[in-house]
Design an enzyme around this catalytic site. Structure first.
Site, mmCIF file in Angstrom:
data_model
loop_
_atom_site.group_PDB
_atom_site.id
_atom_site.type_symbol
_atom_site.label_atom_id
_atom_site.label_comp_id
_atom_site.label_asym_id
_atom_site.label_seq_id
_atom_site.Cartn_x
_atom_site.Cartn_y
_atom_site.Cartn_z
ATOM 1 N N GLY A 1 -0.045 5.462 -4.233
ATOM 2 C CA GLY A 1 -0.511 6.807 -4.740
ATOM 3 C C GLY A 1 0.181 7.923 -3.841
ATOM 4 N N SER B 1 -10.469 -7.459 -5.919
ATOM 5 C CA SER B 1 -11.583 -7.303 -6.510
ATOM 6 C C SER B 1 -12.370 -5.969 -6.404
ATOM 7 C CB SER B 1 -12.591 -8.150 -5.809
ATOM 8 O OG SER B 1 -12.143 -9.482 -5.355
ATOM 9 N N TRP C 1 3.020 8.076 -2.527
ATOM 10 C CA TRP C 1 4.540 8.129 -2.721
ATOM 11 C C TRP C 1 4.646 9.143 -3.986
ATOM 12 C CZ3 TRP C 1 7.653 7.685 -6.789
ATOM 13 C CH2 TRP C 1 8.812 7.712 -6.688
ATOM 14 N N ARG D 1 0.386 9.440 -10.480
ATOM 15 C CA ARG D 1 0.201 8.123 -9.830
ATOM 16 C C ARG D 1 0.847 7.020 -10.580
ATOM 17 N NH1 ARG D 1 -3.562 7.750 -5.853
ATOM 18 N NH2 ARG D 1 -4.140 5.363 -6.078
ATOM 19 N N HIS E 1 3.026 3.278 -9.030
ATOM 20 C CA HIS E 1 2.836 1.976 -9.484
ATOM 21 C C HIS E 1 4.178 1.341 -10.037
ATOM 22 C CE1 HIS E 1 -1.139 2.129 -8.106
ATOM 23 N NE2 HIS E 1 -1.669 2.860 -8.816
ATOM 24 N N ARG F 1 1.485 -4.972 6.239
ATOM 25 C CA ARG F 1 1.073 -3.869 5.606
ATOM 26 C C ARG F 1 1.844 -2.469 5.626
ATOM 27 N NH1 ARG F 1 -5.194 -2.798 4.130
ATOM 28 N NH2 ARG F 1 -4.801 -0.980 2.801
ATOM 29 N N ASP G 1 0.620 -1.063 -0.012
ATOM 30 C CA ASP G 1 0.016 -0.019 -0.064
ATOM 31 C C ASP G 1 0.906 1.168 0.014
ATOM 32 O OD1 ASP G 1 -2.257 1.647 0.093
ATOM 33 O OD2 ASP G 1 -2.837 1.045 2.119
ATOM 34 N N ASN H 1 -10.603 -3.231 -6.646
ATOM 35 C CA ASN H 1 -9.647 -2.198 -7.233
ATOM 36 C C ASN H 1 -10.295 -1.839 -8.669
ATOM 37 O OD1 ASN H 1 -6.327 -3.188 -6.215
ATOM 38 N ND2 ASN H 1 -7.645 -1.765 -5.502
ATOM 39 N N LEU I 1 -7.120 -5.239 6.842
ATOM 40 C CA LEU I 1 -6.894 -6.356 6.006
ATOM 41 C C LEU I 1 -7.734 -6.240 4.530
ATOM 42 C CD1 LEU I 1 -7.691 -9.445 8.296
ATOM 43 C CD2 LEU I 1 -5.348 -8.874 7.316
HETATM 44 C C1 FPP Z 1 -1.515 0.289 -3.302
HETATM 45 O O1 FPP Z 1 -1.209 1.751 -3.702
HETATM 46 C C2 FPP Z 1 -1.220 -0.556 -4.532
HETATM 47 C C3 FPP Z 1 -2.032 -1.086 -5.305
HETATM 48 C C4 FPP Z 1 -3.544 -0.884 -5.695
HETATM 49 C C5 FPP Z 1 -1.387 -1.945 -6.418
HETATM 50 C C6 FPP Z 1 -0.231 -2.622 -6.313
HETATM 51 C C7 FPP Z 1 0.496 -3.010 -7.310
HETATM 52 C C8 FPP Z 1 1.755 -2.944 -7.546
HETATM 53 C C9 FPP Z 1 2.821 -2.615 -6.540
HETATM 54 C C10 FPP Z 1 2.318 -3.056 -8.883
HETATM 55 C C11 FPP Z 1 1.771 -4.191 -9.790
HETATM 56 C C12 FPP Z 1 2.369 -5.373 -9.172
HETATM 57 C C13 FPP Z 1 2.832 -6.354 -9.940
HETATM 58 C C14 FPP Z 1 3.205 -7.710 -9.357
HETATM 59 C C15 FPP Z 1 3.355 -6.237 -11.241
HETATM 60 P P1 FPP Z 1 -2.417 2.736 -3.572
HETATM 61 O O2 FPP Z 1 -2.544 3.440 -5.043
HETATM 62 O O3 FPP Z 1 -3.658 2.298 -3.162
HETATM 63 O O4 FPP Z 1 -1.868 3.956 -2.853
HETATM 64 P P2 FPP Z 1 -2.310 5.038 -1.878
HETATM 65 O O5 FPP Z 1 -3.070 4.337 -0.910
HETATM 66 O O6 FPP Z 1 -1.471 5.936 -1.284
HETATM 67 O O7 FPP Z 1 -3.056 5.932 -3.103
#
Ligand code: FPP
Length: 227
Positions: A19, A62, A21, A29, A33, A175, A16, A64, A182
């Protein structure tokens, strides 16, 4: 039980903070990623050294699908690129890929790439399990339905039908980014898992952070409800 350090076999991570970061670094954004994928790559490269049998990563839930079309597209493209660029490394490093979740519902070309990757890495020694289109409640409902089809629904028969049935028990759940939820990830499997939360944002997460979590885990005494 005593004070023998406990060696973790299976760690799962809710990655997590991509975004936040990006926001903190004043970049789009998608760049967060992208850096998140690099953090994944660092961990996979360090997998052998951790001694873990399995690392499970929550890559796409699911829920996302509720994000913008643009962001979903970015995540899917990152996935395509990651499989293409890193598959040879997985094979060379004896990493066995596993996918949990309703991944057959992803785009057909991604499903095909994943099937090829699963076949190519089938003999690997350490497992990288990636949760894609994954929701734990959905997984439990699916497993319960299958167990009922086969006979009596018991803890054992349900567990045997979970996507994770062939993985070692979950020892530790991490996390990042300061959240302590969770979010529909491995609800059943976390029954006896330890938890480790860190404020580090996922793109900044390194194998050293994982090492820190594993050191702490080794010092905790687990009772499984006993004394
Ligand atoms: C959470 O950050 C992260 C995700 C929803 C996606 C996780 C995916 C990756 C690390 C890349 C893809 C993975 C592979 C294995 C290719 P967020 O966007 O929810 O962050 P924020 O809460 O700060 O907005």
């Amino acid at each position: 039980m005593g004070s023998e350090p406990t060696k973790a076999r299976h760690v799962a991570i809710i990655m997590d903070g991509n975004g936040r970061w990006a926001k903190r670094h004043h970049v789009p954004r998608a760049m967060g990623h992208q850096r998140g994928v690099e953090a994944v790559r660092r961990l996979v490269r360090a997998l052998e050294a951790t001694g873990l049998e399995c690392l499970t990563l929550y890559a796409f839930s699911s829920e996302n699908w509720n994000r913008s079309e643009e962001e979903i597209g970015d995540l899917m493209n990152l996935m395509r690129r990651f499989i293409k660029s890193d598959l040879p490394e997985f094979v060379a490093n004896d990493v066995k890929l596993k996918i949990i979740g309703d991944w057959k519902g992803l785009a057909a070309d991604i499903v095909a790439m994943l099937e090829d990757a699963l076949a190519q890495t089938a003999k690997g020694k350490r497992t990288l399990a990636v949760a894609l289109n994954y929701g734990s409640q959905q997984e439990i409902a699916r497993a319960a339905a299958k167990a009922a089809e086969e006979g009596e629904v018991t803890v054992e028969s349900l567990a045997a039908n979970l996507d994770t049935a062939d993985l070692p028990p979950l020892d530790l759940l991490i996390r990042t980014s300061g959240e302590q939820r969770l979010s529909n990830f491995l609800l059943w499997q976390a029954a006896y898992a330890e938890f480790w939360f860190t404020d580090v944002l996922w793109p900044d997460f390194t194998p050293e952070h994982l090492g820190e979590a594993l050191d702490q885990f080794a010092r905790r005494e687990r009772r499984y409800g006993g004394r």
